[in-house]
Design a protein around this motif. Structure first.
Motif, mmCIF file in Angstrom:
data_model
loop_
_atom_site.group_PDB
_atom_site.id
_atom_site.type_symbol
_atom_site.label_atom_id
_atom_site.label_comp_id
_atom_site.label_asym_id
_atom_site.label_seq_id
_atom_site.Cartn_x
_atom_site.Cartn_y
_atom_site.Cartn_z
ATOM 1 N N ARG A 60 -16.886 54.232 2.983
ATOM 2 C CA ARG A 60 -15.551 54.441 2.412
ATOM 3 C C ARG A 60 -14.470 54.040 3.400
ATOM 4 N NH1 ARG A 60 -17.174 60.278 -0.301
ATOM 5 N NH2 ARG A 60 -18.064 59.428 -2.246
ATOM 6 N N ASP A 61 -14.693 54.317 4.685
ATOM 7 C CA ASP A 61 -13.724 53.894 5.696
ATOM 8 C C ASP A 61 -13.675 52.378 5.824
ATOM 9 O OD1 ASP A 61 -13.066 56.506 6.228
ATOM 10 O OD2 ASP A 61 -14.384 56.691 7.962
ATOM 11 N N CYS A 62 -14.767 51.715 5.435
ATOM 12 C CA CYS A 62 -14.776 50.246 5.429
ATOM 13 C C CYS A 62 -13.963 49.679 4.271
ATOM 14 C CB CYS A 62 -16.214 49.728 5.341
ATOM 15 S SG CYS A 62 -17.154 49.888 6.882
ATOM 16 N N GLY A 63 -13.598 50.525 3.320
ATOM 17 C CA GLY A 63 -12.816 50.064 2.176
ATOM 18 C C GLY A 63 -13.599 49.976 0.882
ATOM 19 N N ILE A 64 -14.837 50.477 0.864
ATOM 20 C CA ILE A 64 -15.649 50.432 -0.354
ATOM 21 C C ILE A 64 -15.378 51.705 -1.149
ATOM 22 C CG2 ILE A 64 -17.978 50.170 -1.281
ATOM 23 C CD1 ILE A 64 -18.771 48.834 1.330
ATOM 24 N N ARG A 65 -14.358 51.638 -1.970
ATOM 25 C CA ARG A 65 -13.892 52.807 -2.706
ATOM 26 C C ARG A 65 -14.678 53.064 -3.990
ATOM 27 N NH1 ARG A 65 -11.406 55.170 1.398
ATOM 28 N NH2 ARG A 65 -9.829 53.819 2.362
ATOM 29 N N SER A 66 -15.501 52.110 -4.409
ATOM 30 C CA SER A 66 -16.266 52.292 -5.644
ATOM 31 C C SER A 66 -17.303 53.395 -5.505
ATOM 32 C CB SER A 66 -16.961 50.979 -6.028
ATOM 33 O OG SER A 66 -16.020 49.955 -6.231
ATOM 34 N N LEU A 67 -17.675 53.735 -4.280
ATOM 35 C CA LEU A 67 -18.675 54.776 -4.050
ATOM 36 C C LEU A 67 -17.977 56.132 -4.138
ATOM 37 C CD1 LEU A 67 -20.502 53.024 -1.085
ATOM 38 C CD2 LEU A 67 -21.376 53.301 -3.409
ATOM 39 N N SER A 68 -17.836 56.630 -5.338
ATOM 40 C CA SER A 68 -17.009 57.816 -5.568
ATOM 41 C C SER A 68 -17.811 59.099 -5.741
ATOM 42 C CB SER A 68 -16.137 57.590 -6.806
ATOM 43 O OG SER A 68 -16.938 57.290 -7.938
ATOM 44 N N ALA A 90 -13.479 40.180 11.746
ATOM 45 C CA ALA A 90 -12.132 40.342 12.278
ATOM 46 C C ALA A 90 -12.107 41.373 13.398
ATOM 47 C CB ALA A 90 -11.176 40.747 11.158
ATOM 48 N N SER A 91 -12.853 42.448 13.216
ATOM 49 C CA SER A 91 -12.908 43.496 14.230
ATOM 50 C C SER A 91 -13.516 42.962 15.524
ATOM 51 C CB SER A 91 -13.726 44.686 13.710
ATOM 52 O OG SER A 91 -13.802 45.714 14.660
ATOM 53 N N GLU A 96 -3.372 39.838 19.457
ATOM 54 C CA GLU A 96 -3.029 38.480 19.050
ATOM 55 C C GLU A 96 -3.584 38.155 17.672
ATOM 56 O OE1 GLU A 96 -4.731 36.158 22.099
ATOM 57 O OE2 GLU A 96 -3.188 36.604 23.579
ATOM 58 N N PHE A 97 -4.502 38.970 17.216
ATOM 59 C CA PHE A 97 -5.168 38.690 15.946
ATOM 60 C C PHE A 97 -4.233 38.952 14.777
ATOM 61 C CE2 PHE A 97 -8.167 39.980 12.549
ATOM 62 C CZ PHE A 97 -8.772 38.757 12.408
ATOM 63 N N LYS A 98 -4.056 37.967 13.903
ATOM 64 C CA LYS A 98 -3.070 38.043 12.821
ATOM 65 C C LYS A 98 -3.328 39.219 11.885
ATOM 66 C CE LYS A 98 -2.283 33.049 12.608
ATOM 67 N NZ LYS A 98 -2.379 31.849 11.748
ATOM 68 N N GLY A 99 -4.580 39.464 11.584
ATOM 69 C CA GLY A 99 -4.877 40.476 10.573
ATOM 70 C C GLY A 99 -5.227 41.829 11.136
ATOM 71 N N LYS A 100 -4.847 42.109 12.362
ATOM 72 C CA LYS A 100 -5.266 43.356 12.981
ATOM 73 C C LYS A 100 -4.761 44.577 12.222
ATOM 74 C CE LYS A 100 -5.563 45.678 17.440
ATOM 75 N NZ LYS A 100 -5.267 45.619 18.870
ATOM 76 N N GLY A 101 -3.596 44.456 11.610
ATOM 77 C CA GLY A 101 -3.027 45.585 10.895
ATOM 78 C C GLY A 101 -3.920 46.109 9.795
ATOM 79 N N ARG A 102 -4.700 45.246 9.177
ATOM 80 C CA ARG A 102 -5.559 45.684 8.073
ATOM 81 C C ARG A 102 -6.780 46.428 8.568
ATOM 82 N NH1 ARG A 102 -8.114 40.448 8.560
ATOM 83 N NH2 ARG A 102 -10.238 40.419 7.730
ATOM 84 N N LEU A 103 -6.986 46.462 9.878
ATOM 85 C CA LEU A 103 -8.167 47.109 10.434
ATOM 86 C C LEU A 103 -7.917 48.567 10.784
ATOM 87 C CD1 LEU A 103 -9.431 44.250 12.788
ATOM 88 C CD2 LEU A 103 -10.229 44.824 10.505
ATOM 89 N N GLY A 104 -6.745 49.080 10.449
ATOM 90 C CA GLY A 104 -6.470 50.476 10.738
ATOM 91 C C GLY A 104 -7.471 51.384 10.053
ATOM 92 N N GLY A 105 -8.178 52.199 10.841
ATOM 93 C CA GLY A 105 -9.186 53.097 10.298
ATOM 94 C C GLY A 105 -10.540 52.468 10.071
#
Length: 757
Positions: free
Chosen positions: A411-419, A450-451, A459-468
């Motif tokens: 779920r922390d990876c972003g797999i929200r379907s596992l409810s 990305a991580s 310097e990584f452009k998408g670092k913001g999406r890695l929060g959590g």
């Protein structure tokens, strides 16, 4: 006199206030618009008609220069100079109407037409006066550019086409910025009488009006003789053309979430069309074998943006489920979650990259996982188990991690379907007992890359999406990618021998019943996810990730352009090895994959995750009777030596802590459900034992009652009654082993055995 003056002032004040506030803030507030979706560069992917049945694109602030010159020349030559009303045009129109004895011209300016379109009132003298007042008010607060843009966005162009942008696409199949002089002039004259003259009606009159406008533009120096000659030769459109319909399911999604708005996506339209063509070809081939649906997603690792999205290939081919956006629909995951489990265990120091894992039969409350090939290896290195997608070692890894903890990681990876709860999923979660969408899984693999590539300098452009995001240990990620690049490719190409072949860390998955086939791969640049199957959920024999989704995935990688490589991101097209500061160096036993113990003779130095130092030392090398030996538990050994002829079983001459026997089934404390046959009879249960000396005789006792003797193959079928029992075995040397278990009512259903790859 003063009262009269004050009254006049008051009246004037009221009139001024009324004039200042007579114009609505949004002239077209209640107007409904089409849903318009564009790619990253603003190119049209697709659109959906407005709620009132009109093709009316959301307004824009710009008007192409050719259309601007044409419409001003045709509708309102003095538009740049007047204040909303042109007295000369009004007088000329009035004189013309009087001479004709009927209304032949209204003398309306472009500004007045904007007001009329916004109000939707009938054309009367009174309305004309109101329009004139409101037009002057609009001129006070809006630039000529904005007024012209409002006109272009809301003018009628015949039929159900409203606005310049919709007209350009419906009549010419391209955006207004790309229209020629002839096409721009055609659209400029259409709003004058859209119901009377349009491309499908009174074409001769339309052509005459267009050509007269072109000649006037030439006379005023707006286009030269060559442009005029070419424009006059251009044919009129015959009938409306279909709008682009790329990324069909994505456009449908925006039609629900951003209805009536213009949305710019991260899609690259050129890559999107390549992906649609490729998936369409594969889908056509698969359909001949009863596999009707295919979804694919391409994500940019550096930004997390989706570059191409096929929710379901070839939606124009009518079939059940063709409208289903499978890329966003939760489906049984098969084995596609195994890399996440492997990486999380490495990060937490629960295993090392090549820790030997048990690969022996297991039955946990009726859940009896099987490897895809129905065989067991006894013991297998964790990295090899991942590369080969072995199910039993994966279940052992999940037992070690714990289902609740792993579910939280997912779920922390972003797999929200596992409810659902962890108890609902149980250990089957790692073999397809849960559901996730292709978009979620592809995004998770992308985040893993990305991580790993993310630097401390942000310097990584998408670092913001890695929060959590929970998987952050570079060594754990590196070893995961290293194992996944060893997965056997469906084209049987050894990428190590061909420099031009893409190195890809990839994983396949197949759900129970051959309903879902997955393949997800990642490089330092891209993440690609593919799902193949049937939207309705019916399985097809032979539908596996390796055979179907895998080849499609590699074909997609071959479409992707290579980018400039930098040492910060990759080396030779692959992930740069982690730096010494990213982990710890430790000495590891080559045979067991565990930290080197005192009896380990063959070892190597590896860079490992920081928590790896807490793992146990090698439990399989011991000094027994003066010898350093590699000795597996009996159950693991029994299967292991069938695949490893070099393995030399060691039987101590004297009794030691190393057992000679081990139950393969059941484990102590197991609850067993004995199924009933169709005729109601009970089939019984087969107990299985491993002995280091297969030729040894073993005597079986159930609850202290003798049940039989075995030799070489130590299996015994019994039919115990409901309740608790104790099974005891004694070999001919007097070694004894017991296990307790419980027999439950056979009428209870077994949990299905999942087979995933």
């Amino acid at each position: 006199m003063r009262k009269r003056t004050r009254a006049v002032i008051a009246v004037c004040g009221i009139l001024i206030a009324a004039y200042l506030f007579c114009l609505p803030g949004d002239l077209f507030k209640d107007t409904c618009y089409s849903t318009v979706v564009t790619d990253r560069h603003g190119e049209l992917l697709g659109a959906r008609i407005a709620d009132d049945g009109q093709w009316r694109f959301p307004p824009t602030d710009t008007v192409p220069e050719k259309f601007k010159e044409a419409v001003i020349e045709f509708e309102d030559r003095w538009f740049p100079y007047h204040f909303g009303v042109n007295p000369v045009s009004v007088c000329r129109a009035a004189i013309g109407n009087i001479k004709a004895g009927r209304v032949t011209s209204g003398g309306s300016t472009i500004t007045m037409q904007v007001i009329r379109m916004s109000r939707g009132k009938e054309r009367t003298m009174g309305q004309k006066i109101i329009e004139s007042i409101l037009a002057t008010r609009l001129e006070l607060t809006s630039s000529k550019r904005r007024i012209l843009a409002l006109y272009a966005s809301h003018a009628p162009f015949g039929g159900n086409v409203v606005g310049l942008e919709a007209a350009a696409w419906r009549y010419f199949g391209r955006p207004p910025e790309e229209l020629s002089w002839g096409e721009s002039a055609t659209l400029a004259v259409l709003p004058n009488a859209p119901s009377y003259i349009h491309p499908g009606k009174n074409r001769d009159k339309l052509l005459d009006k267009r050509n007269r406008l072109l000649r006037r533009l030439h006379e005023r120096g707006k286009l030269d003789s060559l442009d005029l000659a070419l424009a006059l030769e251009e044919p009129l459109p015959i009938q409306p053309v279909a709008l682009p319909d790329d990324a069909f399911h994505l456009v449908e999604k925006y039609s629900k979430t951003a209805h009536g708005k213009r949305s710019r996506t991260s899609i690259d339209i050129h890559l999107q069309r390549q992906l649609q063509a490729l998936t369409g070809q594969w889908n056509s081939e698969f359909s001949m074998t009863g596999i009707n649906d295919l979804a694919a997603v391409i994500e940019d690792v550096a930004t997390g943006e989706i570059l191409a999205y096929v929710g379901n290939a070839d939606p124009d081919r009518v079939r059940p489920g063709s409208d289903v956006d499978i890329a966003a629909a939760p489906r049984s995951t098969g084995s596609i979650l195994k890399p996440i489990l492997y990486c999380s265990l490495l990060q937490d120091g629960e295993i090392l990259p090549n820790t030997l894992l048990p690969d022996i039969p297991v039955n946990i409350s009726g859940f009896s996982p099987q490897n895809f090939n129905k065989q067991f290896c006894g013991a297998v290195p964790a990295a090899e188990a991942l590369a080969r997608s072995l199910n039993v070692p994966a279940v052992h890894m999940l037992r070690r991690s714990g289902v609740p903890k792993f579910l939280g990681t997912l779920r922390d990876c972003g797999i929200r379907s596992l409810s659902r709860s962890a108890s609902d999923y149980g250990l089957s979660l790692i073999l397809g007992g849960g559901e996730a969408s292709l978009a979620e899984i592809t995004s998770t693999y992308s985040k893993m890359a990305a991580s790993y590539l993310c630097t401390d300098k942000a310097e990584f452009k998408g670092k913001g999406r890695l929060g959590g995001f929970p998987l952050t240990d570079k060594c754990a990620l590196w070893w995961t990618f290293d194992a996944l690049k060893e997965v056997a490719r469906p084209d049987e190409i050894d990428w190590r021998m061909i420099s031009s072949v893409h190195k890809v860390a990839w994983k396949t998955g197949t759900s129970y019943g051959f309903r879902d086939a997955w393949a997800v791969g990642v490089t330092p640049e891209y993440a690609v996810g593919v799902w193949v199957g049937n939207a309705e959920g019916n399985g097809v024999p032979g539908l596996t990730g390796a055979r179907t989704a895998g080849p499609v995935m590699f074909d997609i990688f071959n479409l992707l352009p290579s980018r400039e490589r930098t040492t910060a991101y990759s080396e030779n097209g692959w992930f740069l090895e982690p730096a010494p500061s990213d982990g710890i160096e430790a000495e590891v036993c080559r045979e067991s994959g565990c930290l080197k113990g005192p009896a380990c003779e063959d070892s190597e130095i590896l860079l490992l995750p920081a928590k790896a130092i807490a793992t146990e030392a090698c439990p399989y090398h011991r000094t027994i009777e003066g010898q350093n030996v590699f000795l597996l538990p009996p159950a693991m050994e029994w299967y292991y030596r069938q695949h490893h002829p070099e393995y030399a079983p060691f039987v101590p001459k004297e009794r030691s802590e190393w057992p000679l026997m081990e139950f393969i089934y059941p484990e102590s404390g197991t609850e067993i459900f004995i199924p009933r046959q169709l005729d109601g009879s009970v089939a019984g249960v087969t107990f299985n034992l491993a002995h280091r000396v297969p030729s040894a005789k073993v005597f079986w006792h159930l609850d202290n009652e003798y049940a039989g003797c075995t030799q070489y193959i130590h299996q015994m079928r019994m039919n115990p009654s409901t309740g608790r029992h104790t099974l005891t075995v004694v070999d001919e040397s007097g070694n004894t082993l017991s296990v307790s278990f419980r027999i439950s009512d056979g009428r209870k259903a077994f949990s299905p055995t999942l087979s995933s790859r």
